[in-house]
Design a protein around this motif. Structure first.
Motif, PDB file in Angstrom:
ATOM      1  N   ASN A 252     -25.917  11.626 -15.620  1.00  0.00           N
ATOM      2  CA  ASN A 252     -26.293  13.026 -15.385  1.00  0.00           C
ATOM      3  C   ASN A 252     -26.396  13.355 -13.895  1.00  0.00           C
ATOM      4  OD1 ASN A 252     -28.655  11.742 -14.695  1.00  0.00           O
ATOM      5  ND2 ASN A 252     -29.934  12.728 -16.222  1.00  0.00           N
ATOM      6  N   GLU A 253     -26.188  12.364 -13.034  1.00  0.00           N
ATOM      7  CA  GLU A 253     -26.127  12.629 -11.598  1.00  0.00           C
ATOM      8  C   GLU A 253     -24.682  12.924 -11.198  1.00  0.00           C
ATOM      9  OE1 GLU A 253     -28.835  10.769  -8.784  1.00  0.00           O
ATOM     10  OE2 GLU A 253     -29.219   9.236 -10.300  1.00  0.00           O
ATOM     11  N   TYR A 254     -24.530  13.462  -9.998  1.00  0.00           N
ATOM     12  CA  TYR A 254     -23.207  13.860  -9.521  1.00  0.00           C
ATOM     13  C   TYR A 254     -22.614  12.863  -8.533  1.00  0.00           C
ATOM     14  CZ  TYR A 254     -24.026  18.302 -11.840  1.00  0.00           C
ATOM     15  OH  TYR A 254     -24.278  19.260 -12.803  1.00  0.00           O
ATOM     16  N   TYR A 255     -23.210  11.678  -8.474  1.00  0.00           N
ATOM     17  CA  TYR A 255     -22.759  10.642  -7.553  1.00  0.00           C
ATOM     18  C   TYR A 255     -22.509   9.353  -8.328  1.00  0.00           C
ATOM     19  CZ  TYR A 255     -25.397  13.886  -4.590  1.00  0.00           C
ATOM     20  OH  TYR A 255     -25.897  15.004  -3.994  1.00  0.00           O
ATOM     21  N   LEU A 256     -21.636   8.518  -7.782  1.00  0.00           N
ATOM     22  CA  LEU A 256     -21.481   7.179  -8.321  1.00  0.00           C
ATOM     23  C   LEU A 256     -22.818   6.444  -8.217  1.00  0.00           C
ATOM     24  CD1 LEU A 256     -18.066   6.072  -6.746  1.00  0.00           C
ATOM     25  CD2 LEU A 256     -18.490   6.761  -9.120  1.00  0.00           C
ATOM     26  N   PRO A 257     -23.059   5.444  -9.061  1.00  0.00           N
ATOM     27  CA  PRO A 257     -24.325   4.695  -8.970  1.00  0.00           C
ATOM     28  C   PRO A 257     -24.564   4.167  -7.556  1.00  0.00           C
ATOM     29  CG  PRO A 257     -23.182   4.102 -10.983  1.00  0.00           C
ATOM     30  CD  PRO A 257     -22.231   4.970 -10.192  1.00  0.00           C
ATOM     31  N   TYR A 258     -25.797   4.303  -7.082  1.00  0.00           N
ATOM     32  CA  TYR A 258     -26.125   3.950  -5.709  1.00  0.00           C
ATOM     33  C   TYR A 258     -27.404   3.110  -5.659  1.00  0.00           C
ATOM     34  CZ  TYR A 258     -29.030   8.055  -6.619  1.00  0.00           C
ATOM     35  OH  TYR A 258     -29.896   8.945  -7.193  1.00  0.00           O
ATOM     36  N   HIS A 259     -27.558   2.401  -4.549  1.00  0.00           N
ATOM     37  CA  HIS A 259     -28.773   1.622  -4.321  1.00  0.00           C
ATOM     38  C   HIS A 259     -29.944   2.574  -4.092  1.00  0.00           C
ATOM     39  CE1 HIS A 259     -26.880  -2.344  -3.936  1.00  0.00           C
ATOM     40  NE2 HIS A 259     -25.915  -1.760  -3.262  1.00  0.00           N
ATOM     41  N   ARG A 260     -31.036   2.366  -4.807  1.00  0.00           N
ATOM     42  CA  ARG A 260     -32.202   3.232  -4.635  1.00  0.00           C
ATOM     43  C   ARG A 260     -33.175   2.764  -3.540  1.00  0.00           C
ATOM     44  NH1 ARG A 260     -32.365   7.149  -8.751  1.00  0.00           N
ATOM     45  NH2 ARG A 260     -30.730   6.741 -10.276  1.00  0.00           N
ATOM     46  N   PRO A 261     -33.353   1.450  -3.312  1.00  0.00           N
ATOM     47  CA  PRO A 261     -34.279   1.043  -2.247  1.00  0.00           C
ATOM     48  C   PRO A 261     -34.023   1.701  -0.889  1.00  0.00           C
ATOM     49  CG  PRO A 261     -33.775  -0.850  -3.614  1.00  0.00           C
ATOM     50  CD  PRO A 261     -32.884   0.272  -4.086  1.00  0.00           C
ATOM     51  N   PRO A 262     -32.746   1.892  -0.457  1.00  0.00           N
ATOM     52  CA  PRO A 262     -32.546   2.523   0.857  1.00  0.00           C
ATOM     53  C   PRO A 262     -32.984   3.982   0.929  1.00  0.00           C
ATOM     54  CG  PRO A 262     -30.571   1.314   0.183  1.00  0.00           C
ATOM     55  CD  PRO A 262     -31.476   1.381  -1.009  1.00  0.00           C
ATOM     56  N   LEU A 263     -33.214   4.621  -0.226  1.00  0.00           N
ATOM     57  CA  LEU A 263     -33.599   6.029  -0.200  1.00  0.00           C
ATOM     58  C   LEU A 263     -34.882   6.243   0.588  1.00  0.00           C
ATOM     59  CD1 LEU A 263     -32.857   7.213  -3.858  1.00  0.00           C
ATOM     60  CD2 LEU A 263     -31.405   7.428  -1.828  1.00  0.00           C
ATOM     61  N   SER A 264     -35.815   5.293   0.478  1.00  0.00           N
ATOM     62  CA  SER A 264     -37.086   5.418   1.202  1.00  0.00           C
ATOM     63  C   SER A 264     -37.048   4.688   2.537  1.00  0.00           C
ATOM     64  CB  SER A 264     -38.246   4.871   0.351  1.00  0.00           C
ATOM     65  OG  SER A 264     -38.023   3.517   0.007  1.00  0.00           O
ATOM     66  N   LYS A 265     -35.854   4.196   2.914  1.00  0.00           N
ATOM     67  CA  LYS A 265     -35.749   3.440   4.171  1.00  0.00           C
ATOM     68  C   LYS A 265     -34.524   3.901   4.965  1.00  0.00           C
ATOM     69  CE  LYS A 265     -36.168  -0.439   1.665  1.00  0.00           C
ATOM     70  NZ  LYS A 265     -36.881  -0.063   0.449  1.00  0.00           N
ATOM     71  N   GLU A 266     -33.421   3.139   4.913  1.00  0.00           N
ATOM     72  CA  GLU A 266     -32.275   3.402   5.787  1.00  0.00           C
ATOM     73  C   GLU A 266     -31.636   4.778   5.572  1.00  0.00           C
ATOM     74  OE1 GLU A 266     -32.048  -1.111   4.875  1.00  0.00           O
ATOM     75  OE2 GLU A 266     -32.544   0.735   3.806  1.00  0.00           O
ATOM     76  N   TYR A 267     -31.498   5.194   4.325  1.00  0.00           N
ATOM     77  CA  TYR A 267     -30.854   6.488   4.077  1.00  0.00           C
ATOM     78  C   TYR A 267     -31.737   7.636   4.566  1.00  0.00           C
ATOM     79  CZ  TYR A 267     -28.400  10.313   1.808  1.00  0.00           C
ATOM     80  OH  TYR A 267     -27.724  11.486   1.580  1.00  0.00           O
ATOM     81  N   LEU A 268     -33.024   7.516   4.349  1.00  0.00           N
ATOM     82  CA  LEU A 268     -33.947   8.587   4.723  1.00  0.00           C
ATOM     83  C   LEU A 268     -33.974   8.804   6.232  1.00  0.00           C
ATOM     84  CD1 LEU A 268     -35.985  10.629   3.602  1.00  0.00           C
ATOM     85  CD2 LEU A 268     -37.771   8.899   3.855  1.00  0.00           C
ATOM     86  N   VAL A 269     -33.827   7.722   6.999  1.00  0.00           N
ATOM     87  CA  VAL A 269     -33.869   7.856   8.460  1.00  0.00           C
ATOM     88  C   VAL A 269     -32.478   7.948   9.076  1.00  0.00           C
ATOM     89  CG1 VAL A 269     -36.085   6.667   8.619  1.00  0.00           C
ATOM     90  CG2 VAL A 269     -33.982   5.333   8.822  1.00  0.00           C
ATOM     91  N   GLY A 270     -31.446   8.058   8.229  1.00  0.00           N
ATOM     92  CA  GLY A 270     -30.100   8.291   8.728  1.00  0.00           C
ATOM     93  C   GLY A 270     -29.346   7.068   9.184  1.00  0.00           C
ATOM     94  N   LYS A 271     -29.823   5.880   8.839  1.00  0.00           N
ATOM     95  CA  LYS A 271     -29.133   4.655   9.257  1.00  0.00           C
ATOM     96  C   LYS A 271     -27.992   4.272   8.316  1.00  0.00           C
ATOM     97  CE  LYS A 271     -32.721   2.377  11.991  1.00  0.00           C
ATOM     98  NZ  LYS A 271     -33.527   1.158  12.176  1.00  0.00           N
ATOM     99  N   LYS A 272     -27.992   4.847   7.104  1.00  0.00           N
ATOM    100  CA  LYS A 272     -26.915   4.579   6.161  1.00  0.00           C
ATOM    101  C   LYS A 272     -26.425   5.900   5.569  1.00  0.00           C
ATOM    102  CE  LYS A 272     -27.730  -0.203   4.734  1.00  0.00           C
ATOM    103  NZ  LYS A 272     -27.940  -1.135   3.603  1.00  0.00           N
ATOM    104  N   SER A 273     -25.107   5.972   5.366  1.00  0.00           N
ATOM    105  CA  SER A 273     -24.501   7.158   4.770  1.00  0.00           C
ATOM    106  C   SER A 273     -24.471   7.013   3.254  1.00  0.00           C
ATOM    107  CB  SER A 273     -23.073   7.322   5.285  1.00  0.00           C
ATOM    108  OG  SER A 273     -22.264   6.244   4.818  1.00  0.00           O
ATOM    109  N   LEU A 274     -24.067   8.088   2.588  1.00  0.00           N
ATOM    110  CA  LEU A 274     -23.952   8.051   1.127  1.00  0.00           C
ATOM    111  C   LEU A 274     -23.007   6.943   0.681  1.00  0.00           C
ATOM    112  CD1 LEU A 274     -24.273   9.161  -1.736  1.00  0.00           C
ATOM    113  CD2 LEU A 274     -22.582  10.912  -1.189  1.00  0.00           C
ATOM    114  N   GLU A 275     -21.843   6.857   1.323  1.00  0.00           N
ATOM    115  CA  GLU A 275     -20.860   5.849   0.923  1.00  0.00           C
ATOM    116  C   GLU A 275     -21.396   4.438   1.110  1.00  0.00           C
ATOM    117  OE1 GLU A 275     -20.256   8.471   2.841  1.00  0.00           O
ATOM    118  OE2 GLU A 275     -19.106   9.629   1.357  1.00  0.00           O
ATOM    119  N   GLN A 276     -22.249   4.267   2.098  1.00  0.00           N
ATOM    120  CA  GLN A 276     -22.784   2.923   2.376  1.00  0.00           C
ATOM    121  C   GLN A 276     -23.832   2.479   1.363  1.00  0.00           C
ATOM    122  OE1 GLN A 276     -23.873   3.797   6.523  1.00  0.00           O
ATOM    123  NE2 GLN A 276     -22.549   2.114   7.178  1.00  0.00           N
ATOM    124  N   ILE A 277     -24.377   3.409   0.590  1.00  0.00           N
ATOM    125  CA  ILE A 277     -25.367   2.995  -0.410  1.00  0.00           C
ATOM    126  C   ILE A 277     -24.799   2.968  -1.830  1.00  0.00           C
ATOM    127  CG2 ILE A 277     -27.291   3.790   1.009  1.00  0.00           C
ATOM    128  CD1 ILE A 277     -27.662   6.110  -0.965  1.00  0.00           C
TER     129      ILE A 277
END
Length: 409
Positions: free
Chosen positions: A37-62
């Motif tokens: 039901n999401e619009y993205y391929l399955p992604y790693h959730r731990p980086p959401l509160s870390k690297e992705y949130l602070v801009g260290k990783k892009s969508l494709e990288q997670i």
């Protein structure tokens, strides 16, 4: 395996991303469909509160798997649709777009959702939960060095988010309703360590403070605690736990026990329906009780069990639970489950350094180990738990006695 057989995976979770290509690798010759039901391929959730949130990783990288992996494994992926019902008699899955899909095997990897907080002001602009990619994307514009954040909930998600926002230079306050953070999952000594570390990093932690209201007209202005204190905020992030997504399974008549109940081969009470990940409840032979685990490792382990079961190679789930958390320069690794411990043995300087291990004993039986920046003791601790040999607390606390020697004796 018959090439006409069809396996449908419901949910775009970590378990789904592991299971789909794994099925193909282990011999499933039929079709494989993944419905999310999401619009993205399955992604790693731990980086959401870390690297992705602070801009260290892009969508494709997670992304857990690249689009190419699914294409090469001939896996069909349908995004942005929701499974609404299951006709077990006719082996059909009904979607919210009106489609009806036939299946031979069905796998639930529906994960979990956030537990909502019911207080005035939760719908104000600037109030968020952090569980999925959309949440993280909505939060990003509210972050910045001149902003103030209040986090409601002192669990690991709350503390990881606090660390990430602090790295962005934000003023961060964590409100915990219980007498201490991490109270349900860690020893007081471990909680005190994280309180000290976060305060050293500039985070304000307030325990015994239940959020009673979020104030503001259109946008959040502050959080009012039960003490009457108001905590100024430009953004509020709520992290008070998650709830397994079991409603669809329950409506289909599958057994629910704090999760979709599965046996040691990840099978539900319907032989054609299996489940893996945060949404499941299973009997753990190490701790001899029914468990629901919220961890990446459990999702991977159960996905492997499902793949084996569907490919006719029954291998029971026997994994030791383990978890991790990254905060600042801290790498917390947890092996086992500490529920029921009677004693905690600390190895290392927990009060003055940023490296230690905490061993949870039930009498002389080792139940679990928490390690911070101590990977070797984490690995040896896992082996000690699985070995199951009685341990002497004084020997365990003695740094002159190596863990390896306790394993070998």
């Amino acid at each position: 395996m018959d090439t006409k057989h069809r396996c449908i995976i419901i949910g775009g979770s970590h378990a789904a991303a592991q299971l789909a290509p794994m099925l193909r690798q282990r011999g499933w010759a039929g079709s494989i469909s993944l419905i999310s039901n999401e619009y993205y391929l399955p992604y790693h959730r731990p980086p959401l509160s870390k690297e992705y949130l602070v801009g260290k990783k892009s969508l494709e990288q997670i992304f857990i798997r690249s689009p190419e992996v699914y294409r090469k494994s001939n896996i069909s992926i349908t995004l942005g649709v929701t499974a609404t019902s299951i006709d077990r008699g006719n082996k059909q899955l009904i979607l919210n777009d009106g489609a009806s899909l036939n299946y031979d095997k069905l796998v639930f990897t529906t994960g979990a959702r956030v537990r909502k907080l019911d207080i005035p002001g939760v719908n104000l602009k600037g109030v968020f939960y952090l569980r999925n990619l959309s949440n993280a994307q909505q939060i990003k514009p509210f972050t910045g060095s001149d902003k103030r954040a209040v986090i409601i909930g002192g669990g690991y998600i709350g503390l990881e988010t606090a660390a990430a926002l602090r790295k962005r230079g934000m003023q961060v306050t964590v409100l915990e309703a219980l007498p201490s953070i991490l109270q349900r999952i860690s020893a007081p000594q471990v909680a005190d360590f994280f309180i000290r570390t976060h305060r050293e990093e500039g985070v304000k932690i307030v325990a015994n403070e239940q959020a009673k209201a979020i104030t503001g007209k259109k946008s959040v202005v502050s959080v009012k605690g039960q003490s009457g204190t108001e905590y100024p905020a430009d953004i509020v992030i709520i992290g008070i736990g998650i709830i397994p997504n079991t409603e669809l399974a329950a409506e289909a008549g599958l057994h629910i026990d704090n999760g979709i109940k599965v046996d040691e081969y990840a099978r539900t009470n319907d032989a054609n329906i299996l489940a893996a990940g945060d949404c499941t409840s299973h009997y753990n032979p190490i701790y001899q009780r029914q468990l629901r685990l919220e961890s990446v490792q459990n999702a991977q382990d159960q996905a492997s069990v499902v793949a084996n079961t569907l490919c006719g190679n029954l291998k029971p789930y026997t994994a030791l639970p383990w978890f991790w958390s990254d905060q600042y320069n801290l790498k917390l690794q947890i092996a086992g489950l500490s529920h029921g411990y009677t004693d905690v043995v600390i190895r290392g300087d927990i009060k003055g350094s940023r490296s230690f291990s905490a061993f949870y004993l039930q009498e002389s039986k080792l139940l679990a180990v928490d390690t911070v920046n101590s990977p070797q003791e984490f690995l040896l601790g896992k082996r000690l738990i699985l070995q199951g040999k009685p341990l002497d607390a004084e020997q365990l606390a003695n740094k002159d006695i190596t863990l390896k020697s306790l394993l070998d004796n």
